[in-house]
Design an enzyme around this catalytic site. Structure first.
Site, short mmCIF file in Angstrom:
data_model
loop_
_atom_site.label_atom_id
_atom_site.label_comp_id
_atom_site.label_asym_id
_atom_site.label_seq_id
_atom_site.Cartn_x
_atom_site.Cartn_y
_atom_site.Cartn_z
N GLU A 39 3.56 22.37 26.95
CA GLU A 39 2.20 22.45 27.52
C GLU A 39 1.32 23.36 26.66
OE1 GLU A 39 2.09 23.46 31.65
OE2 GLU A 39 3.35 21.77 32.24
N ARG A 94 -7.93 1.19 15.70
CA ARG A 94 -7.46 -0.09 15.13
C ARG A 94 -7.03 -1.09 16.19
NH1 ARG A 94 -3.84 2.72 10.51
NH2 ARG A 94 -3.96 4.35 12.07
N HIS A 129 -13.56 -3.11 13.48
CA HIS A 129 -13.31 -4.41 12.86
C HIS A 129 -13.99 -5.50 13.67
CE1 HIS A 129 -10.16 -7.61 11.55
NE2 HIS A 129 -11.31 -7.77 10.97
N ASP A 169 -8.04 -5.45 1.82
CA ASP A 169 -8.12 -6.49 2.86
C ASP A 169 -9.58 -6.74 3.21
OD1 ASP A 169 -8.81 -4.27 4.43
OD2 ASP A 169 -6.75 -3.99 5.11
N LYS A 192 -4.97 -9.85 3.07
CA LYS A 192 -3.75 -9.16 3.55
C LYS A 192 -3.23 -9.83 4.82
CE LYS A 192 -3.78 -4.95 5.75
NZ LYS A 192 -4.00 -3.50 5.79
C1 R5P Z 1 -6.23 -1.51 8.18
O1 R5P Z 1 -6.78 -2.57 8.06
C2 R5P Z 1 -6.65 -0.30 7.43
O2 R5P Z 1 -7.88 -0.47 6.79
C3 R5P Z 1 -5.64 0.11 6.39
O3 R5P Z 1 -5.58 -0.84 5.36
C4 R5P Z 1 -4.28 0.27 7.00
O4 R5P Z 1 -4.35 0.98 8.20
C5 R5P Z 1 -3.36 0.98 6.06
O5 R5P Z 1 -2.13 1.12 6.66
P1 R5P Z 1 -0.83 1.36 5.80
O6 R5P Z 1 -1.15 2.48 4.84
O7 R5P Z 1 0.20 1.75 6.81
O8 R5P Z 1 -0.50 0.09 5.10
#
Ligand code: R5P
Length: 294
Positions: A39, A94, A129, A169, A192
């Site tokens: 805590e 996310r 997003h 991505d 991606k």
């Molecule tokens: C997701 O779309 C984010 O923009 C990052 O590309 C992602 O969170 C990266 O995660 P990691 O480093 O675990 O591949």
């Protein structure tokens, strides 16, 4: 010195001092005690001004969300009438839909939680997003989004003039294009597919890569798998150098070693999360955002 007080925790002392100096703000530390059973007890200054800014970046977020709950309620009981959260990294952004039936939509739940505690929220490059504005995710009266991309772009222009900026991505297009436009960099994004926490497939865009310095630009690196996969493919395609620039240096576990193993040279990040890769400091940008509030 401006009206208002900047409250911070001692594990963010350096970032708080930079922000206080940039914004001409008085500061006070929230004393935090962690009991043996986990805590937390917080102690704030006994009397607070009307306007209080709380700095808490939300990497390793689970305990920090409890910090925010305790600190915000206590600040109000000690006289704060207007509370601003400066969370340079905003966690839980996310998971913006239920990808499988029954999943918690964390973005909406954490956003509501913050909106109930604060009057204003300022953050940097939140991972929005499918949701367009921060206010949709965090429904506070004032929701402000800043970006690390311009300052990262300035750094890249100095260290790797003529680089191709590549996003790993489609979501990264917002940050890559912003950085590229500032200095006229060529830019593109990969495709991606994520299969799990550590499993991603990347496809490079069909642009010339051989002999070019390439900088991978993204909002966040967590396991580093996304950037490592992209770096490996870029090396195989003949890129002269592959460096990485991210706003949020989460770098969980052995992410940095993973990037080095994939052929990444430099790793640059903003100080939204304290990390040895920090090369860009956001204090001036954050201080300017506080102007209309304070
Ligand atoms: C997701 O779309 C984010 O923009 C990052 O590309 C992602 O969170 C990266 O995660 P990691 O480093 O675990 O591949």
């Amino acid at each position: 010195m401006r009206a208002g007080l900047l409250l911070h925790f001692d594990d963010e002392q350096d970032a708080a001092m930079r922000l206080a100096q940039a914004g001409g703000l008085a500061t006070a530390t929230v004393a935090r005690h962690r009991f043996p059973d986990g805590e937390i007890r917080l102690r704030l200054p006994q009397r607070l001004p009307d306007r209080v800014v709380l700095l808490r970046t939300l990497d390793r977020p689970n305990e920090k969300l409890v910090d925010l709950l305790l600190a915000a309620h206590t600040a109000r009981s000690l006289g704060a009438k207007h509370l601003t959260l400066v969370a340079p990294y905003l966690a839980y952004m996310r998971q913006d839909i239920a990808f499988h039936p029954g999943e918690a939509i964390s973005q909406r739940i954490v956003g509501r939680f913050l909106a109930d505690l604060f009057d204003a929220v300022i953050t940097v490059d939140p991972h929005l997003h499918r949701v367009v504005t921060l206010q949709e995710a965090v429904p506070v009266a004032q929701a402000m989004v800043l970006s690390g991309a311009p300052l990262l772009a300035d750094l890249i222009a100095e260290r790797r003039p003529g680089a191709l900026l590549l996003g790993p991505d489609s979501e990264s297009a917002q940050w890559v294009s912003q950085a590229a436009e500032r200095h006229g960099f060529a830019h593109a994004v990969c495709t991606k597919r994520r299969h799990g926490d550590h499993a991603v497939d990347i496809e490079l865009p069909e642009v010339p890569l051989a002999g070019l310095p390439v900088v991978l630009v993204d909002d966040v690196a967590s396991t580093g798998q996304t950037l490592a996969q992209a770096a490996r493919l870029l090396r195989a395609a003949g890129a002269a150098t592959v460096d990485v620039a991210v706003t949020h240096a989460l770098f969980a576990g052995d992410a940095v070693e993973r990037l080095r193993g994939a052929g990444v040279g430099e790793i640059w990040s903003t100080d939204c999360i304290a990390h040895p890769s920090n090369a860009v400091f956001m204090a001036d940008v954050l201080a300017r955002a506080l102007d209309p509030i304070l």
